[in-house]
Design a protein around this motif. Structure first.
Motif, mmCIF file in Angstrom:
data_model
loop_
_atom_site.group_PDB
_atom_site.id
_atom_site.type_symbol
_atom_site.label_atom_id
_atom_site.label_comp_id
_atom_site.label_asym_id
_atom_site.label_seq_id
_atom_site.Cartn_x
_atom_site.Cartn_y
_atom_site.Cartn_z
ATOM 1 N N LEU A 10 0.830 -1.205 0.000
ATOM 2 C CA LEU A 10 0.000 0.000 0.000
ATOM 3 C C LEU A 10 0.862 1.252 0.000
ATOM 4 C CD1 LEU A 10 -2.880 -1.031 2.427
ATOM 5 C CD2 LEU A 10 -2.936 -0.904 -0.077
ATOM 6 N N ASP A 11 1.955 1.235 0.743
ATOM 7 C CA ASP A 11 2.866 2.384 0.746
ATOM 8 C C ASP A 11 3.500 2.573 -0.639
ATOM 9 O OD1 ASP A 11 2.291 2.913 3.387
ATOM 10 O OD2 ASP A 11 4.138 2.008 4.162
ATOM 11 N N ALA A 12 3.872 1.472 -1.286
ATOM 12 C CA ALA A 12 4.472 1.558 -2.617
ATOM 13 C C ALA A 12 3.479 2.095 -3.643
ATOM 14 C CB ALA A 12 4.985 0.188 -3.054
ATOM 15 N N LEU A 13 2.195 1.880 -3.395
ATOM 16 C CA LEU A 13 1.149 2.330 -4.320
ATOM 17 C C LEU A 13 0.565 3.686 -3.937
ATOM 18 C CD1 LEU A 13 -0.685 -1.061 -4.889
ATOM 19 C CD2 LEU A 13 0.902 0.114 -6.434
ATOM 20 N N SER A 14 1.145 4.353 -2.944
ATOM 21 C CA SER A 14 0.604 5.651 -2.547
ATOM 22 C C SER A 14 0.595 6.573 -3.759
ATOM 23 C CB SER A 14 1.420 6.257 -1.405
ATOM 24 O OG SER A 14 2.710 6.595 -1.856
ATOM 25 N N GLY A 15 -0.448 7.310 -3.894
ATOM 26 C CA GLY A 15 -0.621 8.175 -5.050
ATOM 27 C C GLY A 15 -1.468 7.544 -6.132
ATOM 28 N N MET A 16 -1.601 6.225 -6.121
ATOM 29 C CA MET A 16 -2.505 5.568 -7.058
ATOM 30 C C MET A 16 -3.884 5.536 -6.417
ATOM 31 S SD MET A 16 -0.428 2.436 -8.803
ATOM 32 C CE MET A 16 -1.472 2.407 -10.249
ATOM 33 N N PRO A 17 -4.921 5.786 -7.192
ATOM 34 C CA PRO A 17 -6.266 5.763 -6.604
ATOM 35 C C PRO A 17 -6.667 4.346 -6.215
ATOM 36 C CG PRO A 17 -6.395 6.053 -8.976
ATOM 37 C CD PRO A 17 -4.937 6.091 -8.616
ATOM 38 N N MET A 18 -7.042 4.188 -4.956
ATOM 39 C CA MET A 18 -7.454 2.879 -4.459
ATOM 40 C C MET A 18 -8.730 3.025 -3.642
ATOM 41 S SD MET A 18 -3.885 1.013 -3.400
ATOM 42 C CE MET A 18 -3.233 2.343 -2.388
ATOM 43 N N ALA A 19 -9.517 1.965 -3.647
ATOM 44 C CA ALA A 19 -10.772 1.930 -2.906
ATOM 45 C C ALA A 19 -10.912 0.567 -2.244
ATOM 46 C CB ALA A 19 -11.951 2.175 -3.849
ATOM 47 N N VAL A 20 -11.783 0.514 -1.261
ATOM 48 C CA VAL A 20 -12.158 -0.750 -0.636
ATOM 49 C C VAL A 20 -13.632 -0.975 -0.941
ATOM 50 C CG1 VAL A 20 -12.562 -1.942 1.557
ATOM 51 C CG2 VAL A 20 -10.462 -0.625 1.215
ATOM 52 N N LEU A 21 -13.933 -2.194 -1.388
ATOM 53 C CA LEU A 21 -15.314 -2.620 -1.585
ATOM 54 C C LEU A 21 -15.443 -3.979 -0.924
ATOM 55 C CD1 LEU A 21 -18.139 -2.344 -2.838
ATOM 56 C CD2 LEU A 21 -17.211 -3.450 -4.899
ATOM 57 N N THR A 22 -16.169 -4.030 0.160
ATOM 58 C CA THR A 22 -16.339 -5.263 0.917
ATOM 59 C C THR A 22 -17.823 -5.511 1.126
ATOM 60 O OG1 THR A 22 -15.849 -6.376 3.021
ATOM 61 C CG2 THR A 22 -16.061 -3.978 3.091
ATOM 62 N N ASN A 23 -18.194 -6.744 1.386
ATOM 63 C CA ASN A 23 -19.578 -7.054 1.731
ATOM 64 C C ASN A 23 -19.833 -6.882 3.225
ATOM 65 O OD1 ASN A 23 -20.551 -7.500 -0.830
ATOM 66 N ND2 ASN A 23 -20.297 -9.715 -0.763
ATOM 67 N N LYS A 24 -18.786 -6.588 3.983
ATOM 68 C CA LYS A 24 -18.954 -6.311 5.419
ATOM 69 C C LYS A 24 -19.577 -4.916 5.581
ATOM 70 C CE LYS A 24 -14.804 -9.009 6.344
ATOM 71 N NZ LYS A 24 -14.702 -9.458 4.940
ATOM 72 N N PRO A 25 -20.229 -4.635 6.693
ATOM 73 C CA PRO A 25 -20.819 -3.301 6.893
ATOM 74 C C PRO A 25 -19.769 -2.198 6.783
ATOM 75 C CG PRO A 25 -21.616 -4.826 8.556
ATOM 76 C CD PRO A 25 -20.512 -5.534 7.813
ATOM 77 N N VAL A 26 -20.127 -1.094 6.164
ATOM 78 C CA VAL A 26 -19.181 -0.019 5.887
ATOM 79 C C VAL A 26 -18.614 0.588 7.171
ATOM 80 C CG1 VAL A 26 -20.906 1.830 5.640
ATOM 81 C CG2 VAL A 26 -18.721 1.990 4.446
ATOM 82 N N GLY A 27 -19.429 0.785 8.197
ATOM 83 C CA GLY A 27 -18.941 1.388 9.442
ATOM 84 C C GLY A 27 -17.859 0.548 10.093
ATOM 85 N N ALA A 28 -18.105 -0.738 10.193
ATOM 86 C CA ALA A 28 -17.109 -1.640 10.780
ATOM 87 C C ALA A 28 -15.845 -1.683 9.923
ATOM 88 C CB ALA A 28 -17.693 -3.038 10.930
ATOM 89 N N SER A 29 -16.022 -1.686 8.623
ATOM 90 C CA SER A 29 -14.875 -1.738 7.708
ATOM 91 C C SER A 29 -14.012 -0.494 7.842
ATOM 92 C CB SER A 29 -15.358 -1.883 6.266
ATOM 93 O OG SER A 29 -16.101 -3.072 6.130
ATOM 94 N N ARG A 30 -14.637 0.659 7.905
ATOM 95 C CA ARG A 30 -13.877 1.902 8.092
ATOM 96 C C ARG A 30 -13.142 1.887 9.425
ATOM 97 N NH1 ARG A 30 -18.545 5.667 5.613
ATOM 98 N NH2 ARG A 30 -17.796 5.639 3.462
ATOM 99 N N GLY A 31 -13.808 1.411 10.462
ATOM 100 C CA GLY A 31 -13.187 1.339 11.783
ATOM 101 C C GLY A 31 -11.977 0.426 11.801
ATOM 102 N N ILE A 32 -12.079 -0.716 11.145
ATOM 103 C CA ILE A 32 -10.954 -1.651 11.086
ATOM 104 C C ILE A 32 -9.787 -1.021 10.343
ATOM 105 C CG2 ILE A 32 -10.168 -3.829 10.051
ATOM 106 C CD1 ILE A 32 -13.063 -4.887 10.686
ATOM 107 N N LEU A 33 -10.069 -0.415 9.186
ATOM 108 C CA LEU A 33 -9.002 0.204 8.395
ATOM 109 C C LEU A 33 -8.354 1.363 9.143
ATOM 110 C CD1 LEU A 33 -10.701 0.021 4.910
ATOM 111 C CD2 LEU A 33 -8.622 -1.184 5.620
#
Length: 135
Positions: A10-33
């Motif tokens: 992820l550090d090597a890819l900094s500056g590249m646009p990245m997103a997370v798409l998970t089937n887990k609830p968004v609030g919990a996913s944001r909290g984990i990240l």
């Protein structure tokens, strides 16, 4: 705890646009990240309750593509399950499968375009040409 190679990649890819798409609830996913110190690496974080349909439906990927101004052949999904492979196929993007994680690992039945044991193995396969941020 992170799997080996994740933070470095992820550090090597900094500056590249990245997103997370998970089937887990968004609030919990944001909290984990956020707890792992990774949320800053992603422009967008979407969860299973962000859209009316979950993966493998391509709705979430199609939304991200529009928001990034990217075409499907310019994008690679990374995932650990056949659902991720099906999602990429349904959206017309590339898919990199990882051999670790919580997925069912049915990659023999649903083969990804690339399969890696450590996320750092993905780096040589990516273009450094960034997709323009439409904002």
């Amino acid at each position: 705890m992170l799997y080996p190679g994740v933070r470095e990649t992820l550090d090597a890819l900094s500056g590249m646009p990245m997103a997370v798409l998970t089937n887990k609830p968004v609030g919990a996913s944001r909290g984990i990240l956020q707890g792992l110190g990774l949320a800053r690496n992603f422009r967008i974080i979407y969860g299973g309750n962000s859209f009316e349909r979950k993966k493998p439906d391509p709705m979430g990927v199609e939304t991200i593509l529009r928001e990034f101004g990217a075409a499907p052949p310019e994008v690679m999904l990374v995932g650990d399950s056949e659902i991720d492979v099906q999602t990429a196929r349904n959206a017309g993007t590339w898919i990199c499968g990882v051999t670790y994680g919580f997925g069912s690992h049915r990659f023999d039945e649903f083969p990804p375009d690339l399969l890696v044991d450590n996320l750092t193995e993905l780096l040589p396969h990516l273009s450094r040409a960034p997709v323009q941020d439409p904002r």
